[in-house]
Design a protein around this motif. Structure first.
Motif, PDB file in Angstrom:
ATOM      1  N   GLN A 198      12.851  13.336 -11.935  1.00 41.77           N
ATOM      2  CA  GLN A 198      13.579  12.957 -13.142  1.00 41.77           C
ATOM      3  C   GLN A 198      14.934  13.936 -13.357  1.00 41.77           C
ATOM      4  N   GLU A 199      14.576  15.116 -13.186  1.00 36.84           N
ATOM      5  CA  GLU A 199      15.701  16.115 -13.185  1.00 36.84           C
ATOM      6  C   GLU A 199      16.836  15.679 -12.409  1.00 36.84           C
ATOM      7  N   LEU A 200      16.466  15.258 -11.037  1.00 37.06           N
ATOM      8  CA  LEU A 200      17.722  14.694 -10.075  1.00 37.06           C
ATOM      9  C   LEU A 200      18.446  13.547 -10.865  1.00 37.06           C
ATOM     10  N   VAL A 201      17.520  12.643 -11.112  1.00 39.03           N
ATOM     11  CA  VAL A 201      17.945  11.523 -11.721  1.00 39.03           C
ATOM     12  C   VAL A 201      19.004  11.776 -13.049  1.00 39.03           C
ATOM     13  N   ALA A 230       0.760  -1.041  -0.171  1.00 36.46           N
ATOM     14  CA  ALA A 230      -0.021  -0.039  -0.153  1.00 36.46           C
ATOM     15  C   ALA A 230       0.550   1.097   0.088  1.00 36.46           C
ATOM     16  N   ARG A 231       1.907   1.200   1.019  1.00 37.53           N
ATOM     17  CA  ARG A 231       2.930   2.391   0.973  1.00 37.53           C
ATOM     18  C   ARG A 231       3.582   2.596  -0.388  1.00 37.53           C
ATOM     19  N   ALA A 232       3.913   1.651  -1.112  1.00 35.49           N
ATOM     20  CA  ALA A 232       4.568   1.417  -2.247  1.00 35.49           C
ATOM     21  C   ALA A 232       3.653   2.242  -3.633  1.00 35.49           C
ATOM     22  N   LEU A 233       2.560   1.564  -3.589  1.00 33.47           N
ATOM     23  CA  LEU A 233       1.635   2.033  -4.560  1.00 33.47           C
ATOM     24  C   LEU A 233       1.318   3.494  -4.334  1.00 33.47           C
ATOM     25  N   ARG A 234       1.228   4.070  -3.133  1.00 31.78           N
ATOM     26  CA  ARG A 234       0.765   5.536  -2.907  1.00 31.78           C
ATOM     27  C   ARG A 234       1.736   6.353  -3.422  1.00 31.78           C
ATOM     28  N   GLU A 235       3.219   5.814  -3.046  1.00 28.72           N
ATOM     29  CA  GLU A 235       3.982   6.618  -3.854  1.00 28.72           C
ATOM     30  C   GLU A 235       4.333   6.687  -5.069  1.00 28.72           C
ATOM     31  N   VAL A 236       3.882   5.574  -5.912  1.00 30.21           N
ATOM     32  CA  VAL A 236       3.831   5.544  -7.126  1.00 30.21           C
ATOM     33  C   VAL A 236       2.861   6.529  -7.854  1.00 30.21           C
ATOM     34  N   ARG A 237       1.784   6.548  -7.064  1.00 31.21           N
ATOM     35  CA  ARG A 237       0.569   7.443  -7.512  1.00 31.21           C
ATOM     36  C   ARG A 237       0.967   8.917  -7.315  1.00 31.21           C
ATOM     37  N   THR A 238       1.528   9.304  -6.398  1.00 30.69           N
ATOM     38  CA  THR A 238       2.149  10.564  -5.866  1.00 30.69           C
ATOM     39  C   THR A 238       2.884  11.056  -7.024  1.00 30.69           C
ATOM     40  N   TYR A 239       3.829  10.259  -7.443  1.00 27.23           N
ATOM     41  CA  TYR A 239       4.898  10.697  -8.672  1.00 27.23           C
ATOM     42  C   TYR A 239       4.277  10.705 -10.002  1.00 27.23           C
ATOM     43  N   LEU A 240       3.059  10.105 -10.350  1.00 31.61           N
ATOM     44  CA  LEU A 240       2.569   9.972 -11.468  1.00 31.61           C
ATOM     45  C   LEU A 240       1.554  10.982 -11.611  1.00 31.61           C
ATOM     46  N   GLY A 246      11.558   3.641  -8.336  1.00 30.38           N
ATOM     47  CA  GLY A 246      12.838   4.147  -8.971  1.00 30.38           C
ATOM     48  C   GLY A 246      13.059   3.451 -10.350  1.00 30.38           C
ATOM     49  N   SER A 247      12.457   2.347 -10.582  1.00 32.94           N
ATOM     50  CA  SER A 247      12.498   1.863 -11.892  1.00 32.94           C
ATOM     51  C   SER A 247      11.675   2.556 -13.004  1.00 32.94           C
ATOM     52  N   VAL A 248      10.386   3.193 -12.345  1.00 31.39           N
ATOM     53  CA  VAL A 248       9.747   3.989 -13.299  1.00 31.39           C
ATOM     54  C   VAL A 248      10.458   5.455 -13.391  1.00 31.39           C
ATOM     55  N   VAL A 249      10.896   6.081 -12.267  1.00 28.06           N
ATOM     56  CA  VAL A 249      11.626   7.260 -12.571  1.00 28.06           C
ATOM     57  C   VAL A 249      12.930   7.140 -13.408  1.00 28.06           C
ATOM     58  N   LEU A 250      13.469   6.041 -13.432  1.00 29.45           N
ATOM     59  CA  LEU A 250      14.744   6.025 -14.211  1.00 29.45           C
ATOM     60  C   LEU A 250      14.321   5.554 -15.544  1.00 29.45           C
ATOM     61  N   ALA A 274       5.092  -2.551 -15.809  1.00 33.05           N
ATOM     62  CA  ALA A 274       3.902  -3.264 -16.490  1.00 33.05           C
ATOM     63  C   ALA A 274       2.639  -3.108 -16.169  1.00 33.05           C
ATOM     64  N   LEU A 275       2.423  -2.579 -14.778  1.00 31.82           N
ATOM     65  CA  LEU A 275       1.152  -2.414 -14.341  1.00 31.82           C
ATOM     66  C   LEU A 275       0.032  -1.832 -15.071  1.00 31.82           C
ATOM     67  N   PRO A 276      -0.910  -2.558 -15.916  1.00 31.10           N
ATOM     68  CA  PRO A 276      -1.881  -1.745 -16.536  1.00 31.10           C
ATOM     69  C   PRO A 276      -2.671  -0.692 -15.969  1.00 31.10           C
ATOM     70  N   LYS A 277      -3.186   0.137 -16.475  1.00 26.82           N
ATOM     71  CA  LYS A 277      -4.312   1.127 -15.922  1.00 26.82           C
ATOM     72  C   LYS A 277      -3.926   1.589 -14.554  1.00 26.82           C
ATOM     73  N   GLY A 278      -2.561   2.001 -14.486  1.00 27.01           N
ATOM     74  CA  GLY A 278      -1.881   2.674 -13.195  1.00 27.01           C
ATOM     75  C   GLY A 278      -0.623   3.016 -13.448  1.00 27.01           C
ATOM     76  N   VAL A 279       0.341   2.353 -14.299  1.00 33.62           N
ATOM     77  CA  VAL A 279       1.652   2.667 -14.440  1.00 33.62           C
ATOM     78  C   VAL A 279       1.906   2.603 -16.079  1.00 33.62           C
ATOM     79  N   PHE A 280       1.854   1.254 -16.523  1.00 33.89           N
ATOM     80  CA  PHE A 280       2.193   1.259 -17.818  1.00 33.89           C
ATOM     81  C   PHE A 280       1.486   2.423 -18.845  1.00 33.89           C
ATOM     82  N   ASP A 281       0.340   2.270 -18.645  1.00 33.54           N
ATOM     83  CA  ASP A 281      -0.416   3.249 -19.529  1.00 33.54           C
ATOM     84  C   ASP A 281      -0.284   4.606 -19.523  1.00 33.54           C
ATOM     85  N   LEU A 282       0.614   5.078 -18.484  1.00 41.85           N
ATOM     86  CA  LEU A 282       0.823   6.571 -17.893  1.00 41.85           C
ATOM     87  C   LEU A 282       2.454   6.765 -18.216  1.00 41.85           C
ATOM     88  N   LEU A 283       3.054   5.968 -18.345  1.00 40.87           N
ATOM     89  CA  LEU A 283       4.542   6.242 -18.822  1.00 40.87           C
ATOM     90  C   LEU A 283       4.787   7.338 -19.863  1.00 40.87           C
TER      91      LEU A 283
END
Length: 280
Positions: free
Chosen positions: A136-139, A116-126, A157-161, A184-193
């Motif tokens: 991204q600028e920092l990376v 849950a914590r990891a998914l919330r962080e992913v959502r915040t970033y996206l 970090g794999s998404v940001v990188l 590769a998570l659909p409708k949450g990550v992959f479709d928003l890259l």
């Protein structure tokens, strides 16, 4: 310690911790005679902190609609039936064993909380473009400064990188390693890259020569699998068997011999000082 210095110190501390874990990985792989590389770490938690840390473990009532959708996509990727997924987040957070914990190799509530914590962080970033671009600028600054042979992205970090590697001028990396990745998570990550404005899906970043993806069998965030079913470019998928409770941490992955074995052939030069860059 000043607020300005804190992120730089945190990055240095992470790099030192990860170097120690990677040294253990080299030993695990029988590569003790090789010198493990130094690691330049990308630290950007301070850019996401006020959203990603709110309330610690997300409570069902605090989840936003976007977080609900991401949580549902994650559960469906694990094979949860639609009728059970409709009951989320209760089906994930309840303290007694639930369908989600019984059927995804989870080890209890702690594992669900981590997801849950990891998914919330992913959502915040996206969801927040300004924060996304700042991370991204920092990376990209790290990649420009160190010109690493190997770039490692773990979890978010794999998404940001991945997105950072799609920004022109495309950074050149001999080996991209993704660990515990939700790319590769659909409708949450992959479709928003974001591919730098290009309309492409599932492509290997242009400057990357080879891509290796590793996922622990019990890592709840690394779904769906295999990653190569969703991304072109001839990269390799491997399953890691560590049988540890902390099966999603960067340290766990770096201490695994399979990660060391993937990295070591690219870092054979004895005079290489900063060989790898990592984002968690």
């Amino acid at each position: 310690m000043s607020a300005v210095f804190a992120p730089a110190q945190a990055a240095a501390d992470l790099g030192a911790q990860w170097e120690e874990k990677l040294r253990s990985g080299y030993l695990d792989a029988g590569l003790g005679h090789h010198r493990a590389p130094s690691i330049a770490a990308a630290y950007y938690a301070h850019l996401l902190r006020d959203e990603a840390e709110q309330a610690g473990v997300p409570d069902p009532e605090s989840l936003t609609p976007a977080e609900h959708r991401l949580l549902k996509a994650w559960a469906l990727a694990h094979g949860m039936p639609q009728e059970v997924a409709q009951c989320l987040p209760t089906a994930i957070f309840e303290p007694t064993p639930s369908w989600g914990l019984r059927n995804t190799g989870g080890v209890g509530r702690r594992t669900a909380d981590l997801a849950a914590r990891a998914l919330r962080e992913v959502r915040t970033y996206l969801d927040q473009r300004v924060r996304q671009e700042a991370a991204q600028e920092l990376v990209r600054d790290l990649l420009t400064e160190h010109a690493p042979i190997v770039a490692i992205g773990h979890s978010l970090g794999s998404v940001v990188l991945y997105e950072s590697l799609w920004r022109k001028p495309y950074p050149k990396v001999d080996l991209l390693v993704t660990l515990g990745s939700p790319l590769a998570l659909p409708k949450g990550v992959f479709d928003l890259l974001d591919h730098g404005g290009l309309i492409v899906r599932g492509a290997r970043p242009p400057g990357v020569k080879r891509w290796v993806n590793l996922a622990e069998v019990g890592d709840l965030i690394a779904v769906p699998r295999p990653l190569s079913d969703h991304f072109d470019g001839g990269h390799t998928d491997d399953v890691v068997h560590m049988a540890q409770v902390d099966c999603h941490t960067m340290g766990m992955y770096l201490s695994c011999g399979m990660v060391a074995a993937a990295i070591a052939p690219y870092l054979a030069a004895p005079d290489e000082l900063t060989s790898a860059a990592a984002a968690d």
